[in-house]
Scaffold this active site. Structure first.
Site, PDB file in Angstrom:
ATOM      1  N   SER A 134       0.549  -1.214  -0.278  1.00 12.92           N
ATOM      2  CA  SER A 134       0.004  -0.149   0.393  1.00 12.92           C
ATOM      3  C   SER A 134       0.459   1.586  -0.140  1.00 12.92           C
ATOM      4  O   SER A 134       2.074   1.714  -0.956  1.00 12.92           O
ATOM      5  CB  SER A 134      -1.114  -0.343   1.333  1.00 12.92           C
ATOM      6  OG  SER A 134      -1.817   0.720   1.302  1.00 12.92           O
ATOM      7  N   ASP A 159      -5.873  -3.552  -2.633  1.00 13.76           N
ATOM      8  CA  ASP A 159      -5.209  -2.874  -1.996  1.00 13.76           C
ATOM      9  C   ASP A 159      -3.941  -4.460  -1.441  1.00 13.76           C
ATOM     10  O   ASP A 159      -4.629  -5.437  -1.559  1.00 13.76           O
ATOM     11  CB  ASP A 159      -5.631  -2.777  -0.131  1.00 13.76           C
ATOM     12  CG  ASP A 159      -4.638  -2.067   0.951  1.00 13.76           C
ATOM     13  OD1 ASP A 159      -3.271  -1.643  -0.033  1.00 13.76           O
ATOM     14  OD2 ASP A 159      -5.116  -2.534   1.537  1.00 13.76           O
TER      15      ASP A 159
END
Length: 444
Positions: free
Chosen positions: A106, A252
């Site tokens: 991320s 993600d």
């Protein structure tokens, strides 16, 4: 840096030329690679203890996911970069000069990308202090919360934030001479995960794979977009490789790998092509940076009547933080007597340290300022170490003191490679363009 060349290796009578060819062309198997280097080590003479000392250390940097909280590890890295400049005497020293692998999830993936992306002179595009400044300055526009009631209600069934601004920002900074940078345009190996909805499994973006085949080479801005596509925050990222042969519908990376340290360590331990001298964790130096743990506690009377709606937000945080902490515990235990070579810096109890830590506040000036303060505070906290059967204990040394020692080790390893008989790391250099081109092996 100077080291053993493949041409010199091929001339050694004690090495099988076919093995040498396979190793040189990255086509040989791991066992062939290991066999070649075992012969080289044996022929170099000296006792086992001397050989082990001469192997050197592979240096790994791992950065957790965490959105705006990425300011915390980014500022720690800025501090580390200043230490490296001072200790090495090189004012142009960069993080990527001292780490062999950079892994990030991320926002950690964005940081790893920025630190390893190279300019036209094969030098890092960004200084470490530029990374946290960019997050702090652009966070407000990335996490702009709608003001109207209708927009907030719409956020329950649609992505909460627009991905257009994020994509525009990534395209603006991850470019060189008008061309989007790709995984091939990184100075050191990067490992950045996402979750591919199309295959229902993790997808790991890797520089090593990109250099092997264009079908695994992706634009860096899309890699960052993929690993930051937090479900409900941003829409999934649909992307294709540079040659168009591989596609990915990504969300993600934190869904599968909030803390990528284990993936980075495993990659090095089993990659005999690039890290032929590694025999175990004692041959590693690992710096793992967290983005802070909320560690919100709940009493029985509070949660005993909760249904699915009440649990949905807390359980997501509990799962992510627990998995990250378990990875930290496992890695720490695996180092055993060499635990000093593994440094984890993490801020605990974040929910007590920031006011209004919910999503509505993540882009506010007050929240950003507090994160900057916490990044400085965490360095002065006592370093924590896991106990064999659960729990952690504080050490006498602070994170700042241990990071200072770690910087010394990085500089020592960096300098020692110039005089080592055989290379600790064998990396293919980054490609000057994103097109297919021949590569020469670099040794360090």
């Amino acid at each position: 840096m100077p080291g053993v060349t493949w041409e010199a290796l091929e001339e050694c009578e004690f090495l099988d030329r076919e093995v040498c060819f396979h190793v040189k062309e990255y086509g040989g198997g791991a066992m062939q690679q290991a066999a070649a280097w075992e012969k080289l080590v044996a022929a170099s003479g000296g006792g086992c203890e001397e050989q082990q000392e001469d192997r050197g250390k592979v240096c790994i940097l791992s950065i957790d996911g965490g959105g705006m909280r990425g300011i915390i590890p980014a500022r720690v890295l800025a501090y580390l970069e200043e230490l490296l400049k001072r200790k090495s005497g090189n004012p142009e020293a960069r993080i990527a000069d001292y780490f062999d692998v950079l892994a990030g999830t991320s926002v950690g993936g964005v940081l790893a990308t920025m630190l390893s992306a190279c300019d036209a002179n094969n030098r890092p595009l960004f200084r470490a202090d530029k990374t946290w400044r960019l997050i702090a300055e652009k966070g407000r526009s990335l996490f702009k919360v709608p003001n109207s009631l209708w927009s907030r209600v719409r956020g329950l069934v649609r992505p909460r934030f627009s991905s257009k601004q994020l994509e525009r920002l990534l395209k603006q900074y991850l470019v060189r001479d008008g061309r989007p940078l790709t995984l091939r345009d990184t100075i050191k190996p990067v490992l950045i995960p996402c979750y591919d909805l199309a295959t229902a499994g993790p997808f790991l973006f890797s520089r090593a794979d990109a250099l092997e085949n264009q079908t695994w080479n992706f634009n860096l801005w899309e890699v960052c977009r993929a690993t930051t596509a937090v479900p409900s925050f941003f829409k999934p990222a649909y992307m294709k490789s540079v040659d168009g042969n591989t596609s990915c519908t990504a969300v993600d990376g934190g869904v599968v790998m909030h803390n990528p340290t284990a993936a980075a360590v495993t990659h090095v331990l089993h990659n005999k092509l690039e890290f032929p001298r590694v025999r175990g964790v004692h041959d590693l130096l690992v710096l793992s940076l967290g983005t802070g743990q909320m560690e919100q506690t709940y009493g029985y009377q509070t949660v005993r009547g909760w249904g699915s709606f009440k649990w949905v937000k807390p359980i997501a945080k509990i799962v992510l933080e627990s998995i990250s902490d378990m990875i930290d515990h496992t890695i720490s235990m695996s180092f055993g007597d060499f635990r000093q070579q593994y440094l984890r810096i993490q801020m605990s109890g974040l929910h007590c340290r920031v006011s209004g830590g919910e999503e509505e506040d993540v882009g506010s000036h007050a929240y950003v300022k507090r994160l900057m303060e916490l990044a400085d505070e965490v360095l002065d906290h006592k370093s924590m170490e896991h106990l064999p059967f659960g729990g952690r204990m504080p050490l006498n040394a602070s994170n700042r003191e241990r990071l200072d020692w770690f910087a010394d080790q990085l500089v020592l390893e960096h300098n020692a490679r110039s005089s080592r008989k055989s290379p600790t790391v064998i990396l293919k250099p980054s490609c000057p363009t994103s097109c297919c081109c021949p590569h020469q092996n670099s040794t360090t």
